[in-house]
Design an enzyme around this catalytic site. Structure first.
Site, PDB file in Angstrom:
ATOM      1  N   GLY A 166       0.837  -1.199   0.000  1.00  0.00           N
ATOM      2  CA  GLY A 166       0.000   0.000   0.000  1.00  0.00           C
ATOM      3  C   GLY A 166       0.867   1.242   0.000  1.00  0.00           C
ATOM      4  O   GLY A 166       1.510   1.564  -0.990  1.00  0.00           O
ATOM      5  N   GLY A 178      -4.283 -13.161   3.151  1.00  0.00           N
ATOM      6  CA  GLY A 178      -4.873 -12.853   1.858  1.00  0.00           C
ATOM      7  C   GLY A 178      -4.779 -11.367   1.607  1.00  0.00           C
ATOM      8  O   GLY A 178      -4.161 -10.637   2.377  1.00  0.00           O
ATOM      9  N   TYR A 219       5.189   5.351  23.510  1.00  0.00           N
ATOM     10  CA  TYR A 219       5.806   5.507  22.203  1.00  0.00           C
ATOM     11  C   TYR A 219       7.218   6.040  22.425  1.00  0.00           C
ATOM     12  O   TYR A 219       7.395   7.072  23.072  1.00  0.00           O
ATOM     13  CB  TYR A 219       4.991   6.488  21.368  1.00  0.00           C
ATOM     14  CG  TYR A 219       5.299   6.449  19.887  1.00  0.00           C
ATOM     15  CD1 TYR A 219       4.544   5.672  19.029  1.00  0.00           C
ATOM     16  CD2 TYR A 219       6.354   7.186  19.358  1.00  0.00           C
ATOM     17  CE1 TYR A 219       4.819   5.634  17.665  1.00  0.00           C
ATOM     18  CE2 TYR A 219       6.637   7.145  17.994  1.00  0.00           C
ATOM     19  CZ  TYR A 219       5.868   6.368  17.155  1.00  0.00           C
ATOM     20  OH  TYR A 219       6.138   6.323  15.809  1.00  0.00           O
TER      21      TYR A 219
END
Lengths: 540, 540
Positions: free
Chosen positions: B134, B268, B460
């Site tokens: 992507g 998938g 984070y």
């Protein structure tokens, strides 16, 4: 020895009888005259008896007995029958008729996880079915022991809170703990907490059952369904023990614990669960109730609130016109001055709809949410009825389930079904189901929305109809089948929170598609290669 | 022909350079003198070249070309290299060094689902690896083509919104659509909507990537992580097409669509997703910022808000003392009158912590939430800094990722990692990670909380440290390993929202336990029997 009627009871609860208001409704709507109220149809007063012989080999019975001790095993007929069924209408009918075709061979009350591991290992080797058993309140045949075997009753020993962590706002609880005991424990603990999960079955359901059947409680609109509360769990499967870690969230592949939420005992036995808990501040709760001119407008108002970014009610309900009418009639409200006033104002009998709202949390929040809901409702012509109707409803919120026995005594077929649907399809589905249910003469059909989302809601159907005496089971089977087909054809889910059990299993392939069902079967096959876990459930 | 440096770029974005404030921090903390700023370390200015030969048989290449057309297939070196890696520090290093050991053999841009089905079928038969691709923003090696094969680039054609349903508040969107295009579409549609998902990678990530890697956006504290937004999806697996239905909730066994959320391409190819969307009302958003005397108190205030039942901020962040200091230094705030005032008031440099708050929704709601947060913060000694710091932070919220290139040019090792942890373990974990990261000399360690839950939060970690020139990869590998081990040893999850990819795969068994990992493998085996889907990811 117990009678079948004893087994119909909810725990030690006294049977209740039909109140005056409900009797009026039944007489008016089903056309019952006084004679109906004199005798009990299928009373189930016969003593329990079973002709089946135990299918488990004697040496295996002995092994199992050695594990848990003689006192924690039963093969007594009334105990077996009490573990053969849950609380669906056909199951109750079968009990009343003395039909128990596939009772469990043994009921076992395991004391420890170690014992469950041993039991599962033996049953896996011997291919003996195991059906986990909690509060017995399933209405989809979830605990029905279709292949006999063992009913594993978790309520005797797995009924404790193992840990409450106030910083994390979590509780770790054993699967067989009943709702009221769990809630009472939390209400008293430290800074005081609530489980936030109050299904209709609350008084006779267990935490493990909530998770296994993927239940929803009456405060679900803000607290979520049970799947939104479970942070981790432990389950014993034929393949081994699965124990997941407790995180607020994570991204380490797809999560494993959700596979057990809604697994209905088909993958293994859930022994303990870590759940979110919330601050218990009943003094801050705000209640409100409203009446709308019609169902469509009430639904639009509800949808608007859910999508407005105003926070959300914990309890948020709409009764459709017929349910509203029945509620008014049973409360003997119809014909009063107040009723006339509402009709005059345009809130007409047979059209108008009640909405109930309750918001929990901090005072500033509950005030803001109720005031936002009021503002939105006003735009949709909702008329405020104050807080009382909602409070009154909450007082009796578990009781309608207990009306089924006196109803069935009167030869009234009565059942409930439910579905979830996106907003766009809700009115169509409502109309289609009403029209289907009304295809049966003299049927009372009450429908409400009780679990609400940004994107849609559930619909909950209750129907009352005169039984076709002598053909009660066949009649129901056909009617039920048509109802499910109607729901699915109109884009409703097979279930929103009752689960699938054996009753809805035949629809699973149509509902999920072959590929998804095969994936579920592959998961089951991996964890339960011999198919011993609650056979027949979910259609796996 | 492109250079490796061209491939380091984020889309068509111009390279940015180190601003004055950041330069000051690097000079002060890493001890860099001016000479460091004159040359570029491992600039990657060489032209891309690949010596590998295509491992896919010629007739299969031809078959694949016939499916999508010559123009939708590439074997050009720079295209292959651009599809060989994501954006993790070691991947960027390898690019700078011209190391590309396992590029894809082909990049394919499928036009339709039908084409993907055909491609998957061929690859399944031929055992050719497929890695869905992507926005390339993975920082865990998620798109690295460990076994070559095909990189399936979804961004060229699968980049449209298929449907927006305003009643349901849902959008159906194709997997390869980038964040900004999706958000812009929703902002303009009908009554105006927002996707509510703004990861740091927003500008260069796709909706499919968000779902596959189980991401979280900066408004996740109220809108949820991506797994809380997905209602249904469609995925093409070697076993067949899985398409789930769209319901607001359901109880028909465990849900299937969550198996693909976090699957990272291992099961998938996700082609389309139906997601919740929310009303876009930026004019109602309220911002607030606060400073606390220390990290512990700030965390306590944050936890209190999350558990108080007051609603919740959409963005809710705390920077730890070092991150707060660095923020102040880069903004040249240190030494100002305001800084002196804060120090005098007890908000001391090296101890104090910034908190950012933003609340979206209806006006009444945003006002109430901000006022409730203020009230709670006051109890914990939080000092209000007004709305500006939060607004300023939001203006530059995506930019820090783009600083990595100029940092690496300076021979600064810079990476980020993240975890989720229950409240009870948060401070311990924070201290342990700080102390581990500080074990390396001259390291800047900035830690924040940016995704908050009732039961815990994420942490984070961003660190900057001088590279060990010539041994950059080995140095990082060892340091990274120690960091992950420290996180896991202190009860942090392996990841909160970055995912696992190949980088964290070696820890999966330790993290999940053998039984859970085997269950994941069984699921993969069912859907992808030959293991062609993104091999190596998740350790499956």
């Amino acid at each position: 020895m117990k009678t079948y009627r004893d087994i119909l009871k909810w725990g030690n609860k006294e049977e209740i009888s039909i109140d005056e208001g409900t009797r009026r409704v039944i007489q008016d709507k089903l056309g019952y005259d006084d004679s109906y109220f004199e005798t009990k149809h299928l009373a189930g007063d016969e003593e329990v008896s079973l002709s089946n012989s135990n299918q488990i080999a004697t040496e295996i019975q002995k092994k199992l007995t050695d594990i848990v001790g003689q006192e924690n095993i039963s093969t007594q007929a009334d105990v077996l029958v009490a573990h053969a069924y849950g609380k669906s209408y056909p199951e109750l009918l079968k009990l009343r008729k003395g039909i128990v075709n596939t009772p469990p061979d043994m009921v076992i009350y395991p004391r420890t996880e170690e014992e469950i591991i041993q039991i599962v290992e033996i049953c896996h080797q011997q291919k003996i079915a195991i059906t986990p058993y909690g509060g017995q309140s399933s209405v989809t045949g979830g605990v029905e022991t279709l292949k006999g075997g063992i009913s594993l009753d978790m309520t005797r020993y797995f009924n404790k809170v193992l840990n409450v962590n106030e910083n994390n706002c979590t509780a770790t609880v054993q699967a067989g703990m009943f709702g009221p005991a769990y809630e009472a424990y939390l209400n008293e603990y430290g800074d005081k907490y609530t489980c936030g999960h109050f299904p209709q079955s609350f008084e006779y359901s267990t935490v493990g059952g909530w998770v296994a059947a993927k239940g929803a409680g009456q405060a679900s609109t803000a607290y979520g369904k049970i799947e939104d509360m479970v942070l981790s769990l432990k389950a014993i499967t034929p393949k081994g023990v699965i124990e997941t870690k407790t995180y607020p969230a994570s991204a380490q592949g797809w999560d494993i614990h959700p596979l057990f939420i809604g697994s209905e005992g088909s993958l293994g036995i859930i022994t303990q669960i870590t759940l979110k808990i919330r601050k218990y501040r009943p003094q801050n709760t705000k209640h409100a109730s409203f009446i709308f001119k019609d169902f469509k407008t009430a639904v639009e108002a509800m949808r608007t609130t859910m999508q407005a970014g105003v926070g959300r009610p914990h309890m948020f309900r709409i009764s459709d016109p017929e349910e509203t009418d029945v509620a008014f009639k049973t409360k003997q409200f119809d014909g009063t001055l107040a009723d006339k006033f509402l009709n005059m104002k345009g809130y007409k009998t047979e059209k108008r709809c009640l909405m109930f709202v309750a918001v929990e949390g901090d005072k500033a929040y509950t005030s803001q949410v109720v005031s936002s809901v009021k503002k939105i409702n006003k735009k949709f012509g909702g008329f405020s009825l104050g807080s009382k109707p909602t409070k009154k409803w909450l007082e009796q919120r578990y009781s309608s389930a207990y009306m089924r026995e006196p109803m069935m005594d009167l030869a009234v077929m009565t059942d409930t079904l439910e579905t979830a649907v996106m907003w766009d399809d809700l009115l169509n589905l409502w109309e289609a189901v009403r029209s289907y249910l009304k295809s049966k003469e003299k049927t009372v059909v009450m429908i409400h929305i009780s679990h609400v989302y940004e994107n849609g809601a559930n619909l909950y159907f209750t129907f009352l109809s005169p039984m076709k005496k002598g053909k009660e089971l066949e009649e129901f089977k056909e009617y039920h089948k048509g109802l499910i087909n109607t729901i699915i054809a109109h884009k409703g889910s097979l279930s929103h929170h009752h689960g699938v059990g054996k009753a809805l299993a035949p629809w699973m392939e149509k509902e999920l598609g072959t590929e998804s069902l095969e994936l579920m079967r592959a998961i089951k096959k991996h964890l339960d290669p011999h198919g011993i876990m609650n056979p027949g459930t979910l259609g796996l």
